[in-house]
Design an enzyme around this catalytic site. Structure first.
Site, PDB file in Angstrom:
ATOM      1  N   SER A 161      31.517  -5.454 -23.140  1.00  0.00           N
ATOM      2  CA  SER A 161      32.265  -6.519 -22.454  1.00  0.00           C
ATOM      3  C   SER A 161      31.550  -7.168 -21.278  1.00  0.00           C
ATOM      4  O   SER A 161      32.049  -8.152 -20.735  1.00  0.00           O
ATOM      5  CB  SER A 161      33.616  -5.985 -21.976  1.00  0.00           C
ATOM      6  OG  SER A 161      34.469  -5.777 -23.073  1.00  0.00           O
TER       7      SER A 161
ATOM      8  N   SER B  28      35.166  -8.656 -23.311  1.00  0.00           N
ATOM      9  CA  SER B  28      36.360  -9.047 -22.604  1.00  0.00           C
ATOM     10  C   SER B  28      36.114  -9.839 -21.319  1.00  0.00           C
ATOM     11  O   SER B  28      36.997 -10.542 -20.846  1.00  0.00           O
ATOM     12  CB  SER B  28      37.182  -7.810 -22.251  1.00  0.00           C
ATOM     13  OG  SER B  28      36.462  -6.957 -21.367  1.00  0.00           O
TER      14      SER B  28
ATOM     15  N   LYS C 127      36.176  -9.599 -11.926  1.00  0.00           N
ATOM     16  CA  LYS C 127      36.998  -9.443 -13.129  1.00  0.00           C
ATOM     17  C   LYS C 127      38.356  -8.854 -12.754  1.00  0.00           C
ATOM     18  O   LYS C 127      38.438  -7.913 -11.956  1.00  0.00           O
ATOM     19  CB  LYS C 127      36.273  -8.534 -14.131  1.00  0.00           C
ATOM     20  CG  LYS C 127      36.916  -8.475 -15.507  1.00  0.00           C
ATOM     21  CD  LYS C 127      36.088  -7.603 -16.454  1.00  0.00           C
ATOM     22  CE  LYS C 127      36.688  -7.505 -17.842  1.00  0.00           C
ATOM     23  NZ  LYS C 127      35.935  -6.604 -18.730  1.00  0.00           N
TER      24      LYS C 127
END
Lengths: 491, 99
Positions: free
Chosen positions: A177, A153, A78
């Site tokens: 997330s 997210s 990420k």
């Protein structure tokens, strides 16, 4: 080859039946073939990935013990975690082109474990969002249905897994997330106990809630990755100096399929209005399955959990308004409007205006408001008290049961654009995941099949007390084995 | 709970160093009002005798040994700077005209 699990790929690489270069190239090819449709990756590091793969292959050829059980397996990182020399944006224009001068602890551990980092994945800007639509670099599509969101997210990481672009990924979970993207893409996502995976080099959103964790397509792969990235780190002052819970052993035990003696609590607050019927049916089927495996099912009421969402949307923006003050246009990142006449303060304001997207601005202003004199007690102060109540209710619940379960998210993946103009509707995607963040506990999402009305994946959330991560892995592994395959994304 | 006005949003933006546009003021005033109303319910159960929790892990004063460790070199530290000069960060003027 790309359909295999990380554990299978690692075993083949370590036995010399295939090479890490071959496995890495297959995933790079898959990314090249599919990412035009998905936009899961913000940066692909082809050269770096292949260099790391060659190193693992040399070790295997020379008969050296692999650096870890996952050495040679590719991973999607990420974009909120720093990687030295590799563009890191956190999904924001304000960091466009920034190349961090250091590795996050998680990144360093991945490298030391011989894991091959394919690239950086798309995300809501500064991890603020539940759909990845808040990325400054465009939304990511859900591989099960390209018109739908992949969660957020960490939607880039979950989409990459579901589309077989990578067998492993790293996410970060502040209010859900990791777990919510896992649920809506039919993948496994784990938020470890707060303080057990270092936050050093994790670009801060809400420091008392942020937690990095493993994402994978199977519970075992997540557990193996969990043990690579976890552990005490003196570089993070909130790191817990305790042994990491034995998650791999618990997963192997759970996979035997016996949950006799395990007490499972169903949180009664997480159903009813706002929950998609197909999600609830999938959840009920999962609970029945747990019962068949020998678990004792108990209903548990946690009334303050109804206040978790409002508390979170005060605490997280408050901490964000402080954390994001570092983006000041002076030391790194974007600088706008420096014409030689404007003052530092003017340049700062123009840069932040140009560099932040609307959701980030909203949260900074909400946080500024909640912390300001006159409103502090009513907003931030009250939210902190709710946090106490939620923690107490978890403690009480865990005297009666070993784990708590709920749907991971109230609905399946919604359509891209459906909630972008309604921030409060968007926030509700995190309804069931937020309490664990507020209490610092651990939570896991494992696929529980497909919703019968839209054919989209549903997640079963399993929650355990702090430092008892192994409990949820045991239950998840037993459930996963009994459930059988859920099919794959169409892409 | 008080509703939030356009002027208040302008003030918040100033405090937060965000040079928001007139259009954004209109948009955010409405949205922030809705968000604040939806979170105000925390006050319903936050009784006076409940202690606040700022952090899930109660840690105070985490110390480490005071030892010299390698750190970023000057070049690395400046590598992401929007502007640098003579081995330092170059910033816009920090004093007003009259100063």
């Amino acid at each position: 080859m790309i359909r295999q699990t990380a554990a299978e790929l690692a075993a083949k690489i370590h036995r010399g039946e295939t090479t890490s270069v071959e496995v890495t190239q297959a995933h790079l090819d898959r990314i090249a073939e599919t990412d035009g449709k998905l936009n899961a990756f913000l940066h692909v590091d082809t050269e770096g990935a292949l260099a790391q793969a060659r190193k693992v292959d040399e070790d295997v050829a020379a008969g050296r013990t692999p650096a870890s059980p996952l050495a040679g397996v590719p991973l999607a990182l990420k974009d909120v975690l720093t990687q030295e020399g590799i563009p890191t944006t956190a999904g924001s224009k304000i960091l466009e082109g920034w190349r961090p001068p250091y590795d996050a602890t998680v990144t360093r551990k991945l490298k030391e474990a011989g894991i091959v980092i394919l690239g950086k994945t798309n995300m809501d800007e500064f991890a603020m969002g539940s759909s990845t639509e808040n990325s400054a670099y465009g939304p990511t599509a859900n591989p099960w249905d390209l018109t739908r969101i992949p969660g957020g997210s960490g939607g880039g990481s979950s989409a990459a897994l579901a589309a077989h672009q990578a067998p492993l990924a790293i996410g970060t979970d502040t209010g859900g997330s990791i777990r919510q993207p896992g649920a809506v893409t039919g993948t496994v996502g784990v938020k470890p106990t707060y303080g057990t995976v270092s936050r050093y080099g994790l670009i801060a959103f809400s420091s008392s809630l942020d937690q990095a964790g493993p994402c994978a397509r199977t519970v075992l792969d997540a557990a193996l990755l969990h043990e690579v990235i976890g552990g005490y780190d003196p570089m993070d002052s909130t790191s817990i100096n305790a042994p990491l819970p034995p998650v791999v052993a618990a997963t192997r035990e759970g996979a035997q399929g016996d949950l006799s003696g395990v007490r499972v609590g169903v949180v009664t607050q997480f159903s009813g209005e706002g929950y998609q019927p197909g999600v609830l049916r999938s959840f009920e089927a999962a609970v029945s399955q747990l019962k068949e495996l020998g678990a004792e099912i108990v209903e548990i009421s946690c009334p303050s959990f109804d206040y978790a969402l409002p508390a979170y949307y005060l605490i997280a923006p408050s901490e964000a308004s402080s954390n994001l003050a570092r983006f000041d246009a002076m030391r790194y990142g974007l600088r706008v409007g420096d014409d030689g006449n404007r003052s530092t303060e003017e340049v700062m304001s123009l840069t932040r205006e140009a560099g932040f997207g609307p959701e980030v601005k909203r949260r900074i202003m909400i946080g500024t408001y909640a912390l300001s004199a006159g409103y502090y007690d009513a907003y931030y102060g009250s939210a902190q008290k709710v946090r106490t109540l939620i923690t107490r209710e978890f403690e009480q619940a865990f005297t009666k049961v070993d784990v708590l379960v709920s749907p991971t998210t109230p609905t399946t993946a919604f359509k891209i654009g459906e909630r972008t103009n309604d921030p409060v509707a968007m926030y509700k995607a995190d309804l069931c995941t937020i309490p664990s963040n507020l209490a610092g506990n651990c939570g896991l999402s494992v696929p529980s099949g497909l919703s019968d009305e839209d054919g989209m994946p549903v997640g079963l959330q399993i929650m355990a007390p702090a430092l008892q991560d192994h409990r949820m892995y045991r239950v998840a592994a037993a459930y996963e084995a009994a459930r059988g395959p859920i099919g794959g994304a169409s892409l | 709970m008080p509703s939030i006005s356009r002027d208040e949003v302008a003030h918040l933006a100033k405090l937060a160093r965000l040079a928001v546009t007139e259009d954004e003021l209109d948009l955010f005033a409405g949205q922030l009002d809705v968000i604040l109303q939806s979170v105000a319910s925390v006050g319903d159960i936050a009784a006076a005798d409940i202690p606040p929790t700022s952090h899930a892990v109660p840690l105070t004063n985490v110390f480490r040994e005071d030892v010299v460790r390698p750190s970023l070199g000057q070049q690395q530290a400046l590598s992401g700077a929007p502007e640098a000069e003579d081995g330092r960060f170059r910033v816009p003027r920090i004093l007003g005209e009259e100063a």
